[in-house]
Design a protein around this motif. Structure first.
Motif, PDB file in Angstrom:
ATOM      1  N   LEU A  39       0.843  -1.206   0.000  1.00  0.00           N
ATOM      2  CA  LEU A  39       0.000   0.000   0.000  1.00  0.00           C
ATOM      3  C   LEU A  39       0.873   1.249   0.000  1.00  0.00           C
ATOM      4  CD1 LEU A  39      -2.572  -1.062   2.766  1.00  0.00           C
ATOM      5  CD2 LEU A  39      -2.824  -1.276   0.284  1.00  0.00           C
ATOM      6  N   THR A  40       0.313   2.356  -0.455  1.00  0.00           N
ATOM      7  CA  THR A  40       1.041   3.628  -0.455  1.00  0.00           C
ATOM      8  C   THR A  40       0.114   4.738   0.033  1.00  0.00           C
ATOM      9  OG1 THR A  40       2.562   2.997  -2.222  1.00  0.00           O
ATOM     10  CG2 THR A  40       2.155   5.344  -1.983  1.00  0.00           C
ATOM     11  N   LEU A  41       0.628   5.570   0.944  1.00  0.00           N
ATOM     12  CA  LEU A  41      -0.130   6.766   1.340  1.00  0.00           C
ATOM     13  C   LEU A  41      -0.151   7.689   0.133  1.00  0.00           C
ATOM     14  CD1 LEU A  41       1.256   7.676   4.899  1.00  0.00           C
ATOM     15  CD2 LEU A  41      -0.728   6.265   4.283  1.00  0.00           C
ATOM     16  N   ARG A  42      -1.289   8.235  -0.213  1.00  0.00           N
ATOM     17  CA  ARG A  42      -1.388   8.972  -1.482  1.00  0.00           C
ATOM     18  C   ARG A  42      -0.449  10.183  -1.500  1.00  0.00           C
ATOM     19  NH1 ARG A  42      -7.391  11.598  -0.466  1.00  0.00           N
ATOM     20  NH2 ARG A  42      -6.710  13.020   1.192  1.00  0.00           N
ATOM     21  N   PRO A  43       0.401  10.284  -2.552  1.00  0.00           N
ATOM     22  CA  PRO A  43       1.244  11.468  -2.678  1.00  0.00           C
ATOM     23  C   PRO A  43       0.529  12.587  -3.444  1.00  0.00           C
ATOM     24  CG  PRO A  43       1.912   9.816  -4.280  1.00  0.00           C
ATOM     25  CD  PRO A  43       0.762   9.223  -3.503  1.00  0.00           C
ATOM     26  N   GLU A  44      -0.642  12.283  -4.019  1.00  0.00           N
ATOM     27  CA  GLU A  44      -1.407  13.247  -4.814  1.00  0.00           C
ATOM     28  C   GLU A  44      -2.777  12.651  -5.069  1.00  0.00           C
ATOM     29  OE1 GLU A  44      -1.422  13.244  -8.927  1.00  0.00           O
ATOM     30  OE2 GLU A  44      -2.034  11.229  -8.367  1.00  0.00           O
ATOM     31  N   GLY A  45      -3.689  13.425  -5.665  1.00  0.00           N
ATOM     32  CA  GLY A  45      -5.066  12.953  -5.763  1.00  0.00           C
ATOM     33  C   GLY A  45      -5.540  12.525  -7.137  1.00  0.00           C
ATOM     34  N   THR A  46      -4.746  12.798  -8.170  1.00  0.00           N
ATOM     35  CA  THR A  46      -5.241  12.571  -9.540  1.00  0.00           C
ATOM     36  C   THR A  46      -5.382  11.083  -9.863  1.00  0.00           C
ATOM     37  OG1 THR A  46      -4.109  14.597 -10.118  1.00  0.00           O
ATOM     38  CG2 THR A  46      -4.871  13.239 -11.941  1.00  0.00           C
ATOM     39  N   ALA A  47      -4.353  10.299  -9.513  1.00  0.00           N
ATOM     40  CA  ALA A  47      -4.412   8.862  -9.806  1.00  0.00           C
ATOM     41  C   ALA A  47      -5.564   8.221  -9.029  1.00  0.00           C
ATOM     42  CB  ALA A  47      -3.083   8.198  -9.451  1.00  0.00           C
ATOM     43  N   SER A  48      -5.771   8.658  -7.775  1.00  0.00           N
ATOM     44  CA  SER A  48      -6.880   8.112  -6.981  1.00  0.00           C
ATOM     45  C   SER A  48      -8.220   8.450  -7.633  1.00  0.00           C
ATOM     46  CB  SER A  48      -6.879   8.700  -5.571  1.00  0.00           C
ATOM     47  OG  SER A  48      -5.644   8.552  -4.943  1.00  0.00           O
ATOM     48  N   ALA A  49      -8.353   9.692  -8.105  1.00  0.00           N
ATOM     49  CA  ALA A  49      -9.619  10.104  -8.726  1.00  0.00           C
ATOM     50  C   ALA A  49      -9.894   9.233  -9.954  1.00  0.00           C
ATOM     51  CB  ALA A  49      -9.571  11.580  -9.106  1.00  0.00           C
ATOM     52  N   MET A  50      -8.863   9.014 -10.765  1.00  0.00           N
ATOM     53  CA  MET A  50      -9.060   8.201 -11.968  1.00  0.00           C
ATOM     54  C   MET A  50      -9.362   6.755 -11.590  1.00  0.00           C
ATOM     55  SD  MET A  50      -9.403   8.435 -15.108  1.00  0.00           S
ATOM     56  CE  MET A  50      -8.568   9.745 -15.993  1.00  0.00           C
ATOM     57  N   ARG A  51      -8.687   6.260 -10.574  1.00  0.00           N
ATOM     58  CA  ARG A  51      -8.993   4.902 -10.086  1.00  0.00           C
ATOM     59  C   ARG A  51     -10.453   4.824  -9.676  1.00  0.00           C
ATOM     60  NH1 ARG A  51     -11.320   3.618  -6.183  1.00  0.00           N
ATOM     61  NH2 ARG A  51     -10.069   4.715  -4.652  1.00  0.00           N
ATOM     62  N   ALA A  52     -10.936   5.872  -9.021  1.00  0.00           N
ATOM     63  CA  ALA A  52     -12.337   5.870  -8.556  1.00  0.00           C
ATOM     64  C   ALA A  52     -13.315   5.901  -9.730  1.00  0.00           C
ATOM     65  CB  ALA A  52     -12.580   7.057  -7.627  1.00  0.00           C
ATOM     66  N   VAL A  53     -12.976   6.627 -10.794  1.00  0.00           N
ATOM     67  CA  VAL A  53     -13.845   6.655 -11.981  1.00  0.00           C
ATOM     68  C   VAL A  53     -13.985   5.237 -12.514  1.00  0.00           C
ATOM     69  CG1 VAL A  53     -14.056   7.414 -14.387  1.00  0.00           C
ATOM     70  CG2 VAL A  53     -13.198   8.999 -12.658  1.00  0.00           C
ATOM     71  N   ILE A  54     -12.837   4.546 -12.631  1.00  0.00           N
ATOM     72  CA  ILE A  54     -12.849   3.215 -13.234  1.00  0.00           C
ATOM     73  C   ILE A  54     -13.524   2.215 -12.285  1.00  0.00           C
ATOM     74  CG2 ILE A  54     -11.411   1.361 -14.180  1.00  0.00           C
ATOM     75  CD1 ILE A  54      -9.258   3.607 -14.687  1.00  0.00           C
ATOM     76  N   SER A  55     -13.125   2.222 -11.005  1.00  0.00           N
ATOM     77  CA  SER A  55     -13.661   1.157 -10.141  1.00  0.00           C
ATOM     78  C   SER A  55     -15.134   1.354  -9.814  1.00  0.00           C
ATOM     79  CB  SER A  55     -12.810   0.948  -8.881  1.00  0.00           C
ATOM     80  OG  SER A  55     -12.424   2.143  -8.315  1.00  0.00           O
ATOM     81  N   ASN A  56     -15.654   2.572  -9.945  1.00  0.00           N
ATOM     82  CA  ASN A  56     -17.086   2.782  -9.717  1.00  0.00           C
ATOM     83  C   ASN A  56     -17.903   2.716 -11.010  1.00  0.00           C
ATOM     84  OD1 ASN A  56     -17.432   3.468  -6.716  1.00  0.00           O
ATOM     85  ND2 ASN A  56     -15.694   4.722  -7.305  1.00  0.00           N
ATOM     86  N   GLY A  57     -17.246   2.326 -12.114  1.00  0.00           N
ATOM     87  CA  GLY A  57     -17.968   2.158 -13.381  1.00  0.00           C
ATOM     88  C   GLY A  57     -18.589   3.445 -13.895  1.00  0.00           C
ATOM     89  N   LEU A  58     -17.866   4.559 -13.751  1.00  0.00           N
ATOM     90  CA  LEU A  58     -18.449   5.856 -14.127  1.00  0.00           C
ATOM     91  C   LEU A  58     -18.062   6.309 -15.529  1.00  0.00           C
ATOM     92  CD1 LEU A  58     -17.946   7.660 -10.698  1.00  0.00           C
ATOM     93  CD2 LEU A  58     -20.038   6.662 -11.637  1.00  0.00           C
ATOM     94  N   THR A  59     -17.449   5.404 -16.300  1.00  0.00           N
ATOM     95  CA  THR A  59     -16.963   5.837 -17.620  1.00  0.00           C
ATOM     96  C   THR A  59     -18.121   6.087 -18.592  1.00  0.00           C
ATOM     97  OG1 THR A  59     -16.617   3.523 -18.173  1.00  0.00           O
ATOM     98  CG2 THR A  59     -14.695   4.739 -17.430  1.00  0.00           C
ATOM     99  N   GLN A  60     -19.346   5.737 -18.179  1.00  0.00           N
ATOM    100  CA  GLN A  60     -20.514   6.042 -19.032  1.00  0.00           C
ATOM    101  C   GLN A  60     -21.167   7.373 -18.616  1.00  0.00           C
ATOM    102  OE1 GLN A  60     -21.057   4.035 -21.649  1.00  0.00           O
ATOM    103  NE2 GLN A  60     -19.281   2.911 -20.827  1.00  0.00           N
TER     104      GLN A  60
END
Ligand code: HAM
Length: 426
Positions: free
Chosen positions: A77-98
């Motif tokens: 695991l890694t403590l987040r060094p920034e928020g952009t990668a997390s935000a994109m991960r959240a888009v993908i893992s929550n199925g929001l690409t539609q």
């Protein structure tokens, strides 16, 4: 007693500091909401690959600054060094690409093992805005304008300069990368140690080297704009046109490359010269390839993040909010103190901000009341209480009035109305 110190590069946010942070975030969120951005929050730690893949193994952040560890189950695991990668991960893992485009705002702590100095911490705070799902240059311009609008509402825009560059598409960057390597190879032994290491791993990062000798070698180096493909040039021109139409002043900065590997096309930073070496208060750019590095679909996106500590350092005119009302019992008889306690609770339940001064004799309490900046101080003494009343002192002019307890809430509301918004004056 090292244990009693905060860890190097971290800091307690005491009331004044926290008030400044809150002010920065609430102004930013307010401006972002007006532009259709919605607030999200992602976890402060993620699987290590969420950051290592998009940010790039050769970026400083991944190579030497992440707080990475195995949890008790052996997961990396890694403590987040920034928020952009997390935000994109959240888009993908929550199925929001539609559901694109998404306009997202976030704020919270980030962690980087950097050498601490003024404006550079190991636990620091950012707010950020991400506009996900739009490839148009209008989206780049929208994000930059939003950054400018937030800095303007924080009264710091005038103290910054907007630096703008295009890193082009992948084709442009590869062509430029090779040209830069060919040029710098001739000077390899004269480059700083860091730049020698970067020459093989990440040559574009040499462009923002702080070393004077590196900079003199770079003076004659090939420049990125000359290597932009026609479509990358057209994209950048349209971003510049939109900014010009919006009256947003910028400086073209061909040496601006940013520290994270995921950028393409537009890169920008708002920089101040009032914070020493750590002058970038807000920075970002386009990151069209990030989703794919995480295993998601192609997803164009652009965004920025700003350092809350740095913005708080720039705007020093924000005070911590004090409660409006201080309340004290004039004598220490238990029944008087208990009745005063009840009155304070009634005022708070009605929505007023009130603190009871508990310690010390009358003189001490009055001294504290003068120091704490209340608008009104309520003195609950036996005589007044026996008449169903209290004495209220207006701290602005020293006037004292006897007010019936049954009418106290509305009496205070009437007088505080308009002046009740204390604290955040910035
Ligand atoms: P960044 O440039 O690494 O970009 O960080 C953004 C801002 O965070 C910096 O301009 C600075 O104000 C603040 N900051 C960074 N490191 C520290 C530190 N150690 N101490 C205090 N403040 C710091 C990003 O993080 C990208 N995620 C921005 C982005 C969003 N790009 C696209 N979307």
């Amino acid at each position: 007693m090292e244990l009693l110190q905060p860890v190097r590069g971290t800091a307690d946010l005491l009331p004044e500091d926290k008030a400044r942070h809150n002010h920065v975030v609430s102004v930013a969120l307010d401006v972002a909401r007006r532009s259709g951005f919605q607030e999200i929050a992602t976890p402060v730690f993620e699987f290590t690959q969420v950051f290592s893949r998009p940010l790039g193994a050769s970026s400083d952040v991944v190579a030497k600054e992440t707080y990475s560890f195995e949890d008790r189950g052996g997961t990396g695991l890694t403590l987040r060094p920034e928020g952009t990668a997390s935000a994109m991960r959240a888009v993908i893992s929550n199925g929001l690409t539609q559901s694109l485009p998404l306009r997202w705002f976030y704020a919270g702590p980030m962690f980087r093992y950097e050498r601490p100095q003024k404006g550079r911490m190991r636990q620091f705070h950012q707010f950020g805005c991400e506009l996900i799902g739009l490839a148009s240059p209008l989206a780049d311009a929208e994000i930059i304008s939003l950054g400018a609008a937030i800095l303007s509402d924080l009264n710091v825009l005038q103290r910054t300069t907007l630096h703008l560059n295009s890193l082009g598409d992948q084709e442009s960057r590869l062509a430029y990368r090779q040209a830069l390597i060919d040029y710098l190879k001739q000077y390899r032994s004269s480059l700083s140690k860091d730049s020698q290491r970067r020459l093989d791993a990440n040559p574009l990062r040499i462009l923002d080297s702080k070393s004077e000798s590196d900079q003199s070698i770079l003076a004659e180096a090939p420049r990125l704009p000359a290597y932009l493909s026609d479509s990358a040039k057209a994209h950048f021109e349209q971003v510049s046109n939109c900014l010009n139409e919006a009256g947003i002043v910028f400086e073209l900065d061909p040496l601006l490359v940013r520290g994270l590997d995921y950028y393409s096309h537009t890169a920008f930073e708002f920089i101040t010269d009032e914070l020493g070496a750590q002058g970038t208060v807000l920075g970002g750019g386009r990151y069209d390839g990030l989703s794919e590095t995480l295993g998601g679909p192609p997803l164009p996106a652009v965004g920025f993040a700003a350092g809350i500590e740095r913005l708080a350092l720039l705007g020093s005119d924000i005070a911590a909010a004090a409660p409006d009302i201080g309340l004290l019992a004039a004598d220490i008889k238990p029944e008087v103190e208990a009745e005063a306690f009840g009155i304070a609770e009634t005022l708070r339940r009605a929505g007023l901000s009130c603190v009871m001064l508990i310690n010390g004799n009358m003189g001490k309490k009055m001294k504290a009341a003068n120091r704490l900046g209340f608008a009104f101080v309520i003195i609950a003494g036996s005589d007044e209480l026996s008449r169903g009343a209290v004495c209220v002192r207006c701290m602005a002019n020293g006037e004292q009035s006897e007010v019936k307890i049954s009418a106290l809430t509305s009496w205070l509301f009437e007088r505080l109305d308009g002046t009740a918004q204390k604290g955040h004056t910035g």
